[in-house]
Write a protein that holds these residues in place. Structure first.
Motif, short mmCIF file in Angstrom:
data_model
loop_
_atom_site.label_atom_id
_atom_site.label_comp_id
_atom_site.label_asym_id
_atom_site.label_seq_id
_atom_site.Cartn_x
_atom_site.Cartn_y
_atom_site.Cartn_z
N PHE A 136 0.95 -1.32 0.14
CA PHE A 136 -0.05 -0.16 0.08
C PHE A 136 0.87 1.26 0.16
N ASP A 157 -3.09 7.02 -1.96
CA ASP A 157 -4.44 6.52 -2.16
C ASP A 157 -4.98 6.77 -3.64
N VAL A 165 2.38 -1.98 4.51
CA VAL A 165 1.76 -0.93 4.73
C VAL A 165 2.69 0.26 4.72
N THR A 224 -3.61 6.00 2.67
CA THR A 224 -3.30 4.64 2.28
C THR A 224 -3.39 3.56 3.53
N ALA A 257 -5.58 0.36 4.02
CA ALA A 257 -5.03 -0.62 4.50
C ALA A 257 -5.81 -1.36 5.51
#
Lengths: 283, 283, 283, 283
Positions: free
Chosen positions: D137, D140, D165, D183, D187
């Motif tokens: 991740f 966004d 992440v 993000t 996640a």
């Protein structure tokens, strides 16, 4: 948020659900002036019930303590406790075996009236674990925490049985500034360790409000939720629970929620009472 | 845990509550043979209801999809959906303003029958945030996730309004092996970001079971919970919810819980069904 | 997942980090054959450290218990405990006042070597709360749970002080099938009640691995993480922590993770060790 | 809590760690006067680093944006981002296969410098899931949320791979009053659905601070933590993370924490900065 007078609100409803601690009483006893409120309700033919997260005693004993304080209107029939829901669960779902419990002799008495065999976690020998058909968290007293909470953990690792938490509160006030860990807080720790799903009873769960509603309707109370008012001092139990069940709600500032914090708390938590009142006292 | 024949169990009950997905249907349509089950129930005068976490459509449209598949016994009156609870909440608690929603036109139709003004999050201008009186999560479709979930977050940072999650499921199956994030999963993300308390409807919450129970009793069904059986494929929603409400429960292995896992899952989760059956099919 | 021989893996590394419980010892003492492993490591000039969530004693006393069991290679310098991190925190961040602790006299001894004044929660009078500058969870013994955990809750409601959890484990094994609630489990309950942010030390937190790494490098060990191997019996502490720090990892099946579950657990948790071995024993 | 002048504090330290957003810049650009702070630091031979939860670009590009705003002192070497930790993890732990990512082309560029093959989740065909060796991740943006977050969920149900992440923040400010889901928030939703353990990088995790510390020491900075000061606007990331690592900390009121809330927030969260300053600006 504007403060409203409790008297001006209450007369528009036919039934009032009261939270107990922080609304009717505090660590010093009855909240001064609360007797007037019940006189007012009686005079205006408004019905009332006490809805309380408490499984330390049965409804008769809970009512007695109000009567001993002078609030004689609170009889056994006026009490709806989370312990009553736990008892109903056991009645429906546990027919045999022995129910182990964390609590005092007083707390288990109401459950024993079902005819169920019970054993205190303090007296349980883990070698007899296979005879246990359910575990119930009733009270934070009546056992040795270190020895017996560990015993509860190991019981649940040995046998796969339903575990009932009969009061979801994590703590309760014991003086003006001190609290004590409640049975709900202890149960959370045990669940976090054994990682099983416990069955919980108590506000804000809808089951408490429905139980109270049906109890009230059976005794001739209104069946129109619009005519019922929930009065509590805690947003995250009394108010969100009452709201979700479709009731109008009053937050009073005589307990957990202090006057200076009310606006901030409502905004942070996103739980919005219909009204805010200083207290449930009617002078 | 031993498998029991569904037919041998079901005839001891007067009313059956069925979960939908994984019990009556799957991604291919009706579960083969399930029509026989309903013939059997009709022949034996056993009543039944479908209890489903679904707010994507009203009960009439949900029933229609069963009828289109040939299960003509499932009429509008046989459906209890989490969307119906959300609608009831709005009816009791939201009298004015506009209700913003995340979902399709179909999902909001049932709410609009209340006479409430609604606006899709897709059409909402945040400058008009003060006109919004509630936010409802209805479906995972009908809006642009990136633009509109962000809009929902900012709406809740701008105004303090009740937020209703009308389906607590985090995901749902779309093919034999793929899933899609459900409205409950999206709502969890938004709540984690705005840190407010949302109001949730759906199994395992007791309110679903009570709603179904009262709905059934009003239509002449049994009022003795001992005569009601809950049938589901998921321990953490159908079974624990049914157990907590005091019902006998059947775990079927035609959906979420696979035959090879059942004993392990029951032991790990500590959720114990009364019976385990291969499926709800009666041959 | 295929089992690999520990001997074939270990000789490709220059430094081995061992978890203690379930890897080197269990409730009966040293794991049979583990002495051979350390002979092998010495013969091959492979360095080693024990990385353990333990704050019940200082590193000297922890090492002594290995030596008493015959594992004489484990000296004070070979021990990295979460208690050492907690001590370092106090050294840097708490210069004055009295540190209150939950634990035994043995557990606090290592902290007292900092010259800090300490008081057991058992001896604390809440009237003196303002003299307390930090609270430390060290051990599950040395105090009366009911009286003193409640005292810790009220201390944290009275003064706003840093609270340190020196062992994140929620429970620990005491016999082959029984466990006891560990200080991390008790701390979780207190944090859940007071809703403040505690400072936690212990695997899987990266700080444990970095501390061990630096400790090892300072003593002449390799500074290339590719030459370091983490060996543990628990996916959610040893393996995910080692992975995140960039180390190769070995899951051994002599402790928390049983042979029959390993594939399922790795898949459910999504934590993937580089290797799986029956044990850390080299015959 | 008393406000202290930033200038009076800062000269007692040799190295300053700055959070980025809310400390050095906000949605309008650089915080007015912050250039003076860096002149002061240079004049007094005080070193500095920017420690930021950001994986949307590599350190070079992050530095460039400061330079474009006139803060020419912030070169690539002065940046410590959570994305750098994620890249280090991939370098150590993922040697083969293709890394799938959620993010823009800019966000993955820095990872591609490792020589790893990458594929955007937008371009991934789930039939090729078995070729994917890790999921990251990053940002966004750069993908269709509805289609591609669902694809990420199904990828993780198909293959058991490490999931990284690279920024733990749940949201970030985009204007004075609006935020966007980050993000880390996305996640969290995916992890809540697939129930696997993700590997997270970013404040308050100790690894960020250690990375910065080692980076600084390698460039000739002080190795005595007592001489390092962490400056941030958020208690739950900057301040608790700095505290736990043993640093003195300054909470500034130019970002997330507003002047009127500071005392309440510190008390509620139990996270105590060494100092509170209006801002990091030195006039």
């Amino acid at each position: 948020m504007e403060l409203t007078s409790f008297a001006s609100i209450v007369k528009d409803y036919k039934t009032i659900f009261f939270d107990a601690y922080g609304v009717l009483k505090n660590h010093k006893g009855l909240i001064p002036g609360i007797l007037n409120t019940f006189r007012f309700l009686n005079d205006h033919n408004i019905d009332y019930y006490v809805i309380t997260n408490d499984a330390s005693r049965g409804p008769r004993e809970l009512a007695q303590s109000y009567q001993d304080s002078g609030l004689t209107q609170i009889t056994k029939d006026k009490i709806i406790s989370s312990g009553m829901l736990a008892r109903d669960y056991l009645k429906m779902k546990v027919q045999s075996g022995t129910v182990a419990f964390l609590g005092t002799k007083e707390s288990v008495h109401y459950i024993e009236t079902l005819g169920l065999k019970t054993i205190s976690i303090a007296d349980l020998n883990l070698d007899d674990a296979h005879e246990i058909s359910a575990l119930v968290f009733l009270d934070d007293e009546g056992y040795d925490w270190s020895r017996d909470i560990n015993k509860a953990v190991n019981l649940l690792r040995t046998v796969n049985i339903p575990t009932i938490v009969s009061n979801t509160d994590r703590y309760y006030p014991i003086t003006g500034h001190e609290v004590a860990i409640a049975t709900g807080g202890i149960a959370n720790m045990v669940e976090d360790i054994v990682r099983k799903h416990f069955i919980r009873f108590g506000k804000p769960d809808a089951q408490m409000f429905i139980f109270a509603y049906e109890h009230s309707v059976q005794r001739g109370g209104t069946s129109d939720k619009r005519d019922i008012l929930m009065v509590g001092d805690t947003l995250s139990t009394d108010i969100i629970g009452g709201n979700k069940f479709g009731l109008d709600t009053v937050l009073v500032l005589s307990g957990n929620t202090l006057p200076g914090q009310v606006e901030l708390k409502i905004n942070i938590e996103g739980i919005i009472p219909t009204y805010v009142c200083e207290s449930a006292v009617i002078m």
